[in-house]
Design a protein around this motif. Structure first.
Motif, PDB file in Angstrom:
ATOM      1  N   UNK A 179       0.830  -1.202   0.000  1.00  0.00           N
ATOM      2  CA  UNK A 179       0.000   0.000   0.000  1.00  0.00           C
ATOM      3  C   UNK A 179       0.868   1.257   0.000  1.00  0.00           C
ATOM      4  N   UNK A 180       1.971   1.231   0.753  1.00  0.00           N
ATOM      5  CA  UNK A 180       2.881   2.373   0.786  1.00  0.00           C
ATOM      6  C   UNK A 180       3.524   2.586  -0.583  1.00  0.00           C
ATOM      7  N   UNK A 181       3.949   1.497  -1.200  1.00  0.00           N
ATOM      8  CA  UNK A 181       4.553   1.601  -2.523  1.00  0.00           C
ATOM      9  C   UNK A 181       3.567   2.203  -3.520  1.00  0.00           C
ATOM     10  N   UNK A 182       2.295   1.845  -3.364  1.00  0.00           N
ATOM     11  CA  UNK A 182       1.265   2.366  -4.272  1.00  0.00           C
ATOM     12  C   UNK A 182       1.100   3.880  -4.136  1.00  0.00           C
ATOM     13  N   UNK A 183       1.459   4.437  -2.978  1.00  0.00           N
ATOM     14  CA  UNK A 183       1.369   5.883  -2.774  1.00  0.00           C
ATOM     15  C   UNK A 183       2.660   6.596  -3.159  1.00  0.00           C
ATOM     16  N   UNK A 184       3.670   5.834  -3.634  1.00  0.00           N
ATOM     17  CA  UNK A 184       4.918   6.444  -4.082  1.00  0.00           C
ATOM     18  C   UNK A 184       6.070   6.328  -3.111  1.00  0.00           C
ATOM     19  N   UNK A 185       5.852   5.707  -1.953  1.00  0.00           N
ATOM     20  CA  UNK A 185       6.933   5.550  -0.973  1.00  0.00           C
ATOM     21  C   UNK A 185       7.906   4.478  -1.456  1.00  0.00           C
ATOM     22  N   UNK A 186       9.191   4.776  -1.344  1.00  0.00           N
ATOM     23  CA  UNK A 186      10.232   3.798  -1.663  1.00  0.00           C
ATOM     24  C   UNK A 186      10.526   2.995  -0.410  1.00  0.00           C
ATOM     25  N   UNK A 187      10.544   1.681  -0.534  1.00  0.00           N
ATOM     26  CA  UNK A 187      10.729   0.809   0.626  1.00  0.00           C
ATOM     27  C   UNK A 187      11.995  -0.017   0.435  1.00  0.00           C
TER      28      UNK A 187
END
Length: 308
Positions: A179-187
């Protein structure tokens, strides 16, 4: 698009003389899930600690979203959230206070709506007024993640985030990371659970003895370095592999009931066709077949074991 994290010729030598990192070069793409794998003592935590501003490098440079972590450390650090291995939180503070305080440390104005969303996403909302010391280990791990997300970072480091937690929390973590990746966050994820990297990562990096030995797209890595096996269940057991089949590098099971053909994932379709034809010519019949493929764990173990 320029990388969101760029590591150039990074080294770290401790006062004892131990060289933890040796000329690391690594670019991490904006918006990807990057898995950093390596055995204990390989340098994973040292690398992350330097990028996050916890440990000073001995040489080289690192930028986070274009900001040098040494000369422009405030701007660089504001881009980064870190979930460390160790559980670190004020046990006497409430969950709400702990997460809100973390946001304030980065100079961010109060944003109760964001804190509420983070706590709800992590299934912590009903624990918001509980003291951290009263929570289970899994819930404390969730609080660490909430703290890391409190200031809305664009880069999130997860250092062994699911070590010692139950299967349910691991699955919840995977959903959250996607979900974070979908918002543009790099993990960026370090883990000892190779299946976690296999499930989650877009790219995989392997570090060993302080050196990056491989960075590759996960799918491409498994295609290039993985192996496949074709197992044939024979109608009639064999006592030995017939001479006309010797060129196919077959293995015969202990009971003689199965033939196993191993091939790389880049092809050998013609090899399989030739094998089946040679089996037919030799009068060997099979009643079933199955295929299997190397896991990322198999590839990782092979890569690390081959290093001096």
């Amino acid at each position: 698009m320029s990388p969101i994290i760029s590591v150039s010729n990074l080294s770290k030598t401790y006062a004892s003389g131990f060289q933890a990192l040796k000329g690391i070069n690594l670019d991490i793409r904006r918006g990807e899930i990057f898995a950093l794998l390596g055995p204990n003592g390989a340098g994973k935590t040292t690398l992350i600690s330097i990028i996050c501003g916890i440990v000073n490098p001995s040489g080289g440079t690192v930028t986070a979203d274009g900001h040098d972590i040494v000369t422009d450390y405030r701007a660089a650090r504001s881009k980064i959230g870190l979930v460390p291995q160790e559980l670190t939180a004020d046990g006497f503070a409430t969950v709400w206070a702990t997460v809100s305080f973390s946001r304030g440390l980065f100079g961010k104005p109060a944003n109760p709506a964001h804190i509420e969303k983070v706590l709800k996403d992590l299934s912590l909302w009903d624990k918001k007024d509980s003291k951290v010391m009263t929570l289970s280990g899994g819930m404390k791990r969730r609080v660490l993640i909430a703290k890391a997300l409190s200031h809305e970072p664009e880069i999130l480091f997860l250092d062994e985030p699911t070590a010692g937690v139950d299967v349910e929390l691991r699955r919840d973590m995977w959903l959250l990371v996607r979900a974070l990746r979908a918002t543009g966050v790099t993990v960026i994820l370090t883990t000892h659970y190779i299946d976690e990297a296999e499930e989650m990562a877009d790219r995989v990096g392997v570090i060993s003895n302080g050196e990056i030995i491989l960075v590759e797209e996960k799918a491409e890595l498994m295609r290039k370095l993985g192996k496949k096996q074709l197992t044939l269940q024979l109608q009639n057991p064999l006592t030995a592999i017939p001479a006309p089949l010797a060129a196919h590098r077959l293995e015969l099971s202990a009971d003689g009931g199965e033939l196993v053909y191993t091939y790389d994932t880049q092809g050998e379709r013609t090899g399989i066709t030739a094998l089946l034809q040679d089996l037919s010519d030799a009068g060997i019949r099979f009643r079933d077949l199955r295929t299997s493929q190397s896991s990322l764990e198999d590839i990782f173990v092979k890569l690390v074991s081959e290093r001096p």
